[in-house]
Scaffold this motif. Structure first.
Motif, PDB file in Angstrom:
ATOM      1  N   TRP A 281      29.223 -30.100  21.594  1.00  0.00           N
ATOM      2  CA  TRP A 281      29.417 -31.545  21.499  1.00  0.00           C
ATOM      3  C   TRP A 281      28.095 -32.304  21.310  1.00  0.00           C
ATOM      4  O   TRP A 281      28.082 -33.540  21.259  1.00  0.00           O
ATOM      5  CB  TRP A 281      30.119 -32.060  22.758  1.00  0.00           C
ATOM      6  N   SER A 282      27.000 -31.609  21.222  1.00  0.00           N
ATOM      7  CA  SER A 282      25.693 -32.245  21.055  1.00  0.00           C
ATOM      8  C   SER A 282      25.602 -32.963  19.716  1.00  0.00           C
ATOM      9  O   SER A 282      26.196 -32.529  18.704  1.00  0.00           O
ATOM     10  CB  SER A 282      24.581 -31.202  21.156  1.00  0.00           C
ATOM     11  N   LEU A 283      24.861 -34.054  19.703  1.00  0.00           N
ATOM     12  CA  LEU A 283      24.573 -34.746  18.453  1.00  0.00           C
ATOM     13  C   LEU A 283      23.399 -34.060  17.777  1.00  0.00           C
ATOM     14  O   LEU A 283      22.370 -33.806  18.411  1.00  0.00           O
ATOM     15  CB  LEU A 283      24.246 -36.209  18.715  1.00  0.00           C
ATOM     16  N   THR A 284      23.542 -33.766  16.490  1.00  0.00           N
ATOM     17  CA  THR A 284      22.499 -33.072  15.746  1.00  0.00           C
ATOM     18  C   THR A 284      22.082 -33.904  14.532  1.00  0.00           C
ATOM     19  O   THR A 284      22.708 -34.922  14.219  1.00  0.00           O
ATOM     20  CB  THR A 284      22.998 -31.696  15.268  1.00  0.00           C
ATOM     21  N   VAL A 285      21.039 -33.447  13.867  1.00  0.00           N
ATOM     22  CA  VAL A 285      20.561 -34.173  12.686  1.00  0.00           C
ATOM     23  C   VAL A 285      21.603 -34.175  11.579  1.00  0.00           C
ATOM     24  O   VAL A 285      21.585 -35.061  10.707  1.00  0.00           O
ATOM     25  CB  VAL A 285      19.247 -33.562  12.155  1.00  0.00           C
ATOM     26  N   SER A 286      22.523 -33.238  11.594  1.00  0.00           N
ATOM     27  CA  SER A 286      23.536 -33.169  10.537  1.00  0.00           C
ATOM     28  C   SER A 286      24.797 -33.951  10.898  1.00  0.00           C
ATOM     29  O   SER A 286      25.301 -34.740  10.087  1.00  0.00           O
ATOM     30  CB  SER A 286      23.891 -31.712  10.220  1.00  0.00           C
ATOM     31  N   ASN A 287      25.310 -33.775  12.128  1.00  0.00           N
ATOM     32  CA  ASN A 287      26.579 -34.445  12.445  1.00  0.00           C
ATOM     33  C   ASN A 287      26.407 -35.897  12.883  1.00  0.00           C
ATOM     34  O   ASN A 287      27.385 -36.610  13.058  1.00  0.00           O
ATOM     35  CB  ASN A 287      27.363 -33.658  13.497  1.00  0.00           C
ATOM     36  N   ALA A 288      25.177 -36.340  13.094  1.00  0.00           N
ATOM     37  CA  ALA A 288      24.951 -37.733  13.500  1.00  0.00           C
ATOM     38  C   ALA A 288      24.310 -38.572  12.402  1.00  0.00           C
ATOM     39  O   ALA A 288      24.037 -39.755  12.615  1.00  0.00           O
ATOM     40  CB  ALA A 288      24.067 -37.780  14.743  1.00  0.00           C
ATOM     41  N   SER A 289      24.072 -37.996  11.236  1.00  0.00           N
ATOM     42  CA  SER A 289      23.299 -38.689  10.190  1.00  0.00           C
ATOM     43  C   SER A 289      24.193 -39.546   9.306  1.00  0.00           C
ATOM     44  O   SER A 289      25.419 -39.394   9.272  1.00  0.00           O
ATOM     45  CB  SER A 289      22.556 -37.673   9.331  1.00  0.00           C
ATOM     46  N   ALA A 290      23.542 -40.442   8.585  1.00  0.00           N
ATOM     47  CA  ALA A 290      24.225 -41.272   7.601  1.00  0.00           C
ATOM     48  C   ALA A 290      24.475 -40.447   6.342  1.00  0.00           C
ATOM     49  O   ALA A 290      24.108 -39.271   6.243  1.00  0.00           O
ATOM     50  CB  ALA A 290      23.393 -42.509   7.293  1.00  0.00           C
ATOM     51  N   THR A 291      25.065 -41.070   5.340  1.00  0.00           N
ATOM     52  CA  THR A 291      25.368 -40.371   4.088  1.00  0.00           C
ATOM     53  C   THR A 291      24.084 -40.076   3.318  1.00  0.00           C
ATOM     54  O   THR A 291      23.075 -40.787   3.467  1.00  0.00           O
ATOM     55  CB  THR A 291      26.296 -41.214   3.216  1.00  0.00           C
ATOM     56  N   PRO A 292      24.083 -39.046   2.472  1.00  0.00           N
ATOM     57  CA  PRO A 292      22.889 -38.743   1.667  1.00  0.00           C
ATOM     58  C   PRO A 292      22.427 -39.928   0.808  1.00  0.00           C
ATOM     59  O   PRO A 292      21.223 -40.134   0.634  1.00  0.00           O
ATOM     60  CB  PRO A 292      23.338 -37.563   0.802  1.00  0.00           C
ATOM     61  N   TYR A 293      23.366 -40.701   0.290  1.00  0.00           N
ATOM     62  CA  TYR A 293      22.994 -41.857  -0.535  1.00  0.00           C
ATOM     63  C   TYR A 293      22.217 -42.881   0.290  1.00  0.00           C
ATOM     64  O   TYR A 293      21.191 -43.419  -0.153  1.00  0.00           O
ATOM     65  CB  TYR A 293      24.253 -42.504  -1.120  1.00  0.00           C
ATOM     66  N   THR A 294      22.679 -43.152   1.506  1.00  0.00           N
ATOM     67  CA  THR A 294      21.968 -44.076   2.395  1.00  0.00           C
ATOM     68  C   THR A 294      20.566 -43.579   2.688  1.00  0.00           C
ATOM     69  O   THR A 294      19.599 -44.359   2.661  1.00  0.00           O
ATOM     70  CB  THR A 294      22.743 -44.249   3.715  1.00  0.00           C
ATOM     71  N   LEU A 295      20.433 -42.298   2.954  1.00  0.00           N
ATOM     72  CA  LEU A 295      19.117 -41.733   3.267  1.00  0.00           C
ATOM     73  C   LEU A 295      18.185 -41.803   2.066  1.00  0.00           C
ATOM     74  O   LEU A 295      16.976 -42.015   2.232  1.00  0.00           O
ATOM     75  CB  LEU A 295      19.273 -40.289   3.746  1.00  0.00           C
ATOM     76  N   ARG A 296      18.723 -41.636   0.860  1.00  0.00           N
ATOM     77  CA  ARG A 296      17.870 -41.736  -0.336  1.00  0.00           C
ATOM     78  C   ARG A 296      17.342 -43.155  -0.510  1.00  0.00           C
ATOM     79  O   ARG A 296      16.143 -43.357  -0.797  1.00  0.00           O
ATOM     80  CB  ARG A 296      18.661 -41.305  -1.577  1.00  0.00           C
ATOM     81  N   ILE A 297      18.215 -44.145  -0.348  1.00  0.00           N
ATOM     82  CA  ILE A 297      17.778 -45.547  -0.469  1.00  0.00           C
ATOM     83  C   ILE A 297      16.718 -45.863   0.587  1.00  0.00           C
ATOM     84  O   ILE A 297      15.690 -46.500   0.311  1.00  0.00           O
ATOM     85  CB  ILE A 297      18.978 -46.493  -0.328  1.00  0.00           C
ATOM     86  N   MET A 298      16.947 -45.407   1.814  1.00  0.00           N
ATOM     87  CA  MET A 298      15.986 -45.642   2.892  1.00  0.00           C
ATOM     88  C   MET A 298      14.638 -45.000   2.591  1.00  0.00           C
ATOM     89  O   MET A 298      13.583 -45.571   2.894  1.00  0.00           O
ATOM     90  CB  MET A 298      16.530 -45.092   4.211  1.00  0.00           C
TER      91      MET A 298
END
Length: 334
Positions: A281-298
């Motif tokens: 149930w831990s939050l990880t960099v993959s299951n807690a992240s935004a969409t790839p498109y959002t990360l690219r814009i950021m």
């Protein structure tokens, strides 16, 4: 490397910058009561950070904003679960900013004394609470299958977390004392160096215990070198302070903070918020992240804005690089 891994590293860098810069801010605020002997010396200490303290807090806003955009589930769980301590920190930062601006608006002793008390307590409490918060993030908290924190406020106050708060408080106070010796002249500079020695020894004991405990509980082969660097840099900072090399002492104390923060994030990865109820149930960099498109814009926005912010803040420190003393306060008052 995926973009969510990149943003995990960038958020770690933002928190490192915040603790490095705001760390000596908090330390100076604590020293206004522990080091300064009169109102003039307190004004000297406040003036050492006067041109930069508000700029230093930009790193906190950026770290929070980046977490919200890059890892929305992490942000939601963190800020809802840690609502009360984070609210306390926010209130302290607001009152602290008002105290800096309002302290000199009136000349009455009671008016200035009350704002000076506010500066002290609103520097001490966040310095302690940030350590408590990050100790809980590293150790893990009660997160259920819905990514929600199901513990209470008192669940956050255990020996490991309290030790983490003591580490940040003592380390920031040492960092501030070294900064004070670097930025002042006269008797206050000598007392700051002497105070830094004692504060550094206390911080060394607390930090060594905390980092070793962290490594034993949840460390890995990535975090061990950071632990060694942090302890060695803190010893070097204390030694440089004893030798009167204030610039080197400040640099090494900054390395200590950077290495300690790096160790915590290296211990976490790939988790961002471990669950003590069930590791799945831990939050990880993959299951807690935004969409790839959002990360690219950021990423594009950060690539343009970050260098500009660094250049502007570096220029600010260069402009206000000179030492000050009580004689400068007397001239300004006259």
């Amino acid at each position: 490397m995926h973009l969510h891994d990149v943003w995990f590293v960038l958020i770690a860098v933002l928190w490192t910058g915040y603790f490095f810069l705001e760390g000596f801010d908090f330390g100076i605020g604590v020293l206004t009561k522990l080091l300064a002997r009169d109102r003039t010396e307190r004004r000297v200490l406040i003036n050492t950070i006067g041109p930069v303290w508000d700029g230093n807090e930009v790193w906190l806003l950026t770290a929070g904003g980046a977490t919200f955009a890059a890892f929305p589930d992490w942000y939601a769980t963190l800020f809802s679960g840690f609502y009360l301590p984070l609210l306390m920190i926010l209130v302290c930062l607001i009152v602290r900013g008002v105290a800096f601006e309002y302290r000199a608006k009136r000349g009455e002793d009671r008016w200035q004394r009350n704002w000076e008390h506010a500066i002290f307590w609103t520097s001490l409490l966040p310095a302690f609470l940030w350590g408590v918060a990050f100790a809980n993030i590293t150790r893990g908290v009660k997160i259920d299958a819905n990514k929600e924190y199901v513990g209470g406020f008192w669940d956050l106050l255990h020996p490991y977390a309290l030790l983490g708060g003591l580490v940040t408080l003592t380390l920031f106070t040492f960092h501030g004392a070294v900064f004070a010796s670097l930025k002042t002249v006269g008797p206050i500079r000598e007392r700051a160096r002497a105070f830094a020695t004692g504060a550094g020894l206390v911080a060394a004991v607390a930090a060594s215990c905390f980092l070793i405990w962290t490594q034993a509980h949840s460390g890995n082969e990535r975090s061990l070198p950071a632990l060694i660097v942090a302890v060695a840099a803190l010893a070097a900072a204390i030694g440089a302070n004893l030798a009167g090399r204030e610039g080197w002492s400040f640099a090494f104390s900054g390395v200590t903070i950077a290495a300690a923060v790096a160790m915590l994030f290296l211990t976490l990865f790939p988790d961002v918020m471990p669950s003590t109820l069930n590791s799945t149930w831990s939050l990880t960099v993959s299951n807690a992240s935004a969409t790839p498109y959002t990360l690219r814009i950021m990423t594009w926005c950060a690539g343009v804005a970050t260098p500009l912010v660094l250049l502007y803040q570096g220029w600010t420190y260069w402009v206000f690089r000179k030492r000050i003393g009580t004689q400068h306060i007397a001239e300004a008052a006259h």
